[in-house]
Design an enzyme around this catalytic site. Structure first.
Site, PDB file in Angstrom:
ATOM      1  N   HIS A  74     -10.304   0.412   3.103  1.00  0.00           N
ATOM      2  CA  HIS A  74     -10.057   2.068   3.088  1.00  0.00           C
ATOM      3  C   HIS A  74      -8.498   2.099   2.593  1.00  0.00           C
ATOM      4  O   HIS A  74      -7.640   1.321   2.569  1.00  0.00           O
ATOM      5  CB  HIS A  74      -9.960   2.638   4.428  1.00  0.00           C
ATOM      6  CG  HIS A  74     -11.179   3.004   5.069  1.00  0.00           C
ATOM      7  ND1 HIS A  74     -12.417   2.913   4.455  1.00  0.00           N
ATOM      8  CD2 HIS A  74     -11.512   3.189   6.239  1.00  0.00           C
ATOM      9  CE1 HIS A  74     -13.384   2.999   5.234  1.00  0.00           C
ATOM     10  NE2 HIS A  74     -12.742   3.334   6.460  1.00  0.00           N
ATOM     11  N   CYS A  96     -11.504   3.534  12.326  1.00  0.00           N
ATOM     12  CA  CYS A  96     -10.802   2.551  11.476  1.00  0.00           C
ATOM     13  C   CYS A  96      -9.678   3.234  10.844  1.00  0.00           C
ATOM     14  O   CYS A  96      -8.728   2.773  10.724  1.00  0.00           O
ATOM     15  CB  CYS A  96     -11.887   2.188  10.406  1.00  0.00           C
ATOM     16  SG  CYS A  96     -12.864   3.397   9.863  1.00  0.00           S
ATOM     17  N   SER A 107     -18.143   0.775   3.437  1.00  0.00           N
ATOM     18  CA  SER A 107     -18.318  -0.110   4.867  1.00  0.00           C
ATOM     19  C   SER A 107     -18.330   0.657   6.010  1.00  0.00           C
ATOM     20  O   SER A 107     -18.832   0.347   7.072  1.00  0.00           O
ATOM     21  CB  SER A 107     -17.348  -1.359   4.950  1.00  0.00           C
ATOM     22  OG  SER A 107     -15.910  -0.781   4.788  1.00  0.00           O
ATOM     23  N   GLY A 108     -17.686   1.786   5.928  1.00  0.00           N
ATOM     24  CA  GLY A 108     -17.584   2.752   7.396  1.00  0.00           C
ATOM     25  C   GLY A 108     -18.556   2.902   7.661  1.00  0.00           C
ATOM     26  O   GLY A 108     -18.810   3.712   8.835  1.00  0.00           O
ATOM     27  N   ARG A 147     -14.308   7.175  23.002  1.00  0.00           N
ATOM     28  CA  ARG A 147     -12.828   7.261  22.695  1.00  0.00           C
ATOM     29  C   ARG A 147     -12.026   8.148  23.278  1.00  0.00           C
ATOM     30  O   ARG A 147     -10.829   7.977  23.619  1.00  0.00           O
ATOM     31  CB  ARG A 147     -12.629   7.167  21.118  1.00  0.00           C
ATOM     32  CG  ARG A 147     -13.224   5.892  20.419  1.00  0.00           C
ATOM     33  CD  ARG A 147     -12.955   6.056  18.845  1.00  0.00           C
ATOM     34  NE  ARG A 147     -13.506   5.223  18.143  1.00  0.00           N
ATOM     35  CZ  ARG A 147     -14.207   5.283  17.074  1.00  0.00           C
ATOM     36  NH1 ARG A 147     -14.062   6.592  16.381  1.00  0.00           N
ATOM     37  NH2 ARG A 147     -14.651   4.245  16.518  1.00  0.00           N
ATOM     38  N   THR A 194     -25.846  -8.118  13.960  1.00  0.00           N
ATOM     39  CA  THR A 194     -26.519  -7.974  12.554  1.00  0.00           C
ATOM     40  C   THR A 194     -25.828  -7.235  11.557  1.00  0.00           C
ATOM     41  O   THR A 194     -26.019  -7.114  10.332  1.00  0.00           O
ATOM     42  CB  THR A 194     -27.949  -7.974  12.505  1.00  0.00           C
ATOM     43  OG1 THR A 194     -27.989  -6.824  13.245  1.00  0.00           O
ATOM     44  CG2 THR A 194     -28.481  -9.209  13.026  1.00  0.00           C
TER      45      THR A 194
END
Ligand code: A2P
Length: 345
Positions: A243, A130, A160-161, A101, A13
């Site tokens: 970005h 990103c 949005s990040g 990561r 979602t």
């Protein structure tokens, strides 16, 4: 007859989750089954996929039974809680969070840069940060030709990040300010509408925030070059979803802008956007919703004989997150790294 895969989206979602759904449809990923998972808050909701309303299921151990691949984008703590359990159930996890990561056993993959790393996975593959993905797409093709010694990056990062709620917050704040009211901040520490501030991730003892250190450490891991000197300043700006980055590069020998343009013109995932007569260069507005990273304003750094400056914009939700994850999934399929457990006609 072709192979197909049972896929689950964890965090379906969210801003990245909904984009993952769109990309699986748009790119016709070979699906045998699709499960949409989120928190119990989303129970009862449905999301549309290829004309079908799919119910959101709350995440649970059973939810990962009979799943080949999990695309996870529900935050670091959710990934930490579930990834190992998912692997034990036999599925591969492509994780969009920062949880794994820098784990040496977890490949960190940008398919245009280090596709070979994916084959070494032991159940989890990490999708990079990103800003790091966007920068890697523009810098790696140049680095392959002449080694880059130092990168200085300044980022202009969209809401949005920080997820779908953050994007909504900026819209509401903008409306409040235009109506002469005080903007309220819940997701971000300060109002982002009509404002900007240094990235709000935790700071280390040297004064670098987590986002900046991700650019440093993840770029080195993806490029396989621990000796590249990298520094970054990350800033949040009131842009919704793409970005931008100003990047200064120092190479081992002079690199002319013309040479760089020729290389970037044919680099996968990159689109050159430059009209010097019109002062027209990449803009986040135009990068939004696009797959390519837009690169332009390539110029000689007048302060250094081996220096080059460039400017780029890329959709943070798409190539910066969901698209890169789906491309990793496609790579696993293409190279037969992902075991098909079902066969569709
Ligand atoms: P939900 O919508 O039910 O809260 P974003 O990055 O846009 O904020 O989205 C985060 C995604 O991660 C959403 O799909 C959200 O679901 C999901 N999520 C957040 N916390 C959890 C959790 N503890 N378990 C499962 N999904 C979670």
């Amino acid at each position: 007859m072709s192979n197909s895969y049972r896929v689950a989206i964890l965090g379906a979602t969210g801003a990245v989750g909904t984009e993952l759904l769109e990309l699986l449809s748009e790119r016709n990923f070979p699906l045998a089954d699709l499960k949409l998972l989120a928190s119990p808050r989303s129970a009862g909701k449905k999301l549309l996929f290829k004309g079908e309303n799919i119910p959101i299921e709350p995440v649970s151990e059973d939810a990962f039974d009979n799943v080949d691949l999990v695309l996870a984008s529900a935050g670091g703590s959710t990934s930490k809680a579930w990834a190992q359990k998912i692997v034990e159930k036999g599925a591969v996890v492509i994780d969009n969070s920062s949880a794994f990561r820098m784990n040496p056993e977890v490949p960190l993959v940008v398919p245009e840069v280090n596709p070979e790393a994916a084959a070494k996975h032991q159940g989890i593959i990490a999708n990079p940060n990103c800003t790091t993905i966007l920068m890697a797409l523009a810098v790696y093709p140049l680095h392959k030709v002449k080694r880059v010694l130092r990168i200085v990056a300044s980022t202009y990062q969209s809401a949005s990040g920080a997820g779908a709620k953050a994007m909504e917050e900026v819209k509401i704040q903008s409306q409040a300010i235009l109506n002469g009211q005080e903007p309220k901040s819940e997701v971000f520490p300060y109002p982002l509408a009509f404002n900007l501030f240094p990235h709000n991730s935790p700071l280390n003892d040297y004064g670098y925030c987590e986002e900046e250190m991700k650019m440093v450490n993840e770029t080195r891991k993806i490029f396989g070059s621990q000796d590249i000197r990298i520094t970054a300043t990350c800033v949040r700006v009131p842009v919704l979803r793409a970005h931008s980055e100003a990047i200064n590069l120092e190479f081992e020998s002079p690199f002319s802008p013309e040479e760089a343009r020729v290389i970037l013109n044919t680099s996968p995932g990159v689109k050159l956007v430059e009209d010097w007569q019109k002062n027209y260069f990449p803009m986040p507005y135009e990068a939004s919703g696009r797959d390519e990273v837009l690169v332009g304003r390539i110029r000689q750094d007048i302060s250094h004989p081996c220096g080059l400056d460039l400017w780029l914009c890329g959709d943070q939700i798409r190539k910066g997150a969901a698209l890169n994850a789906v491309q990793i999934a496609e790579l696993l399929v293409e190279k037969s790294i992902l075991k098909p457990q079902s066969v569709a006609v």
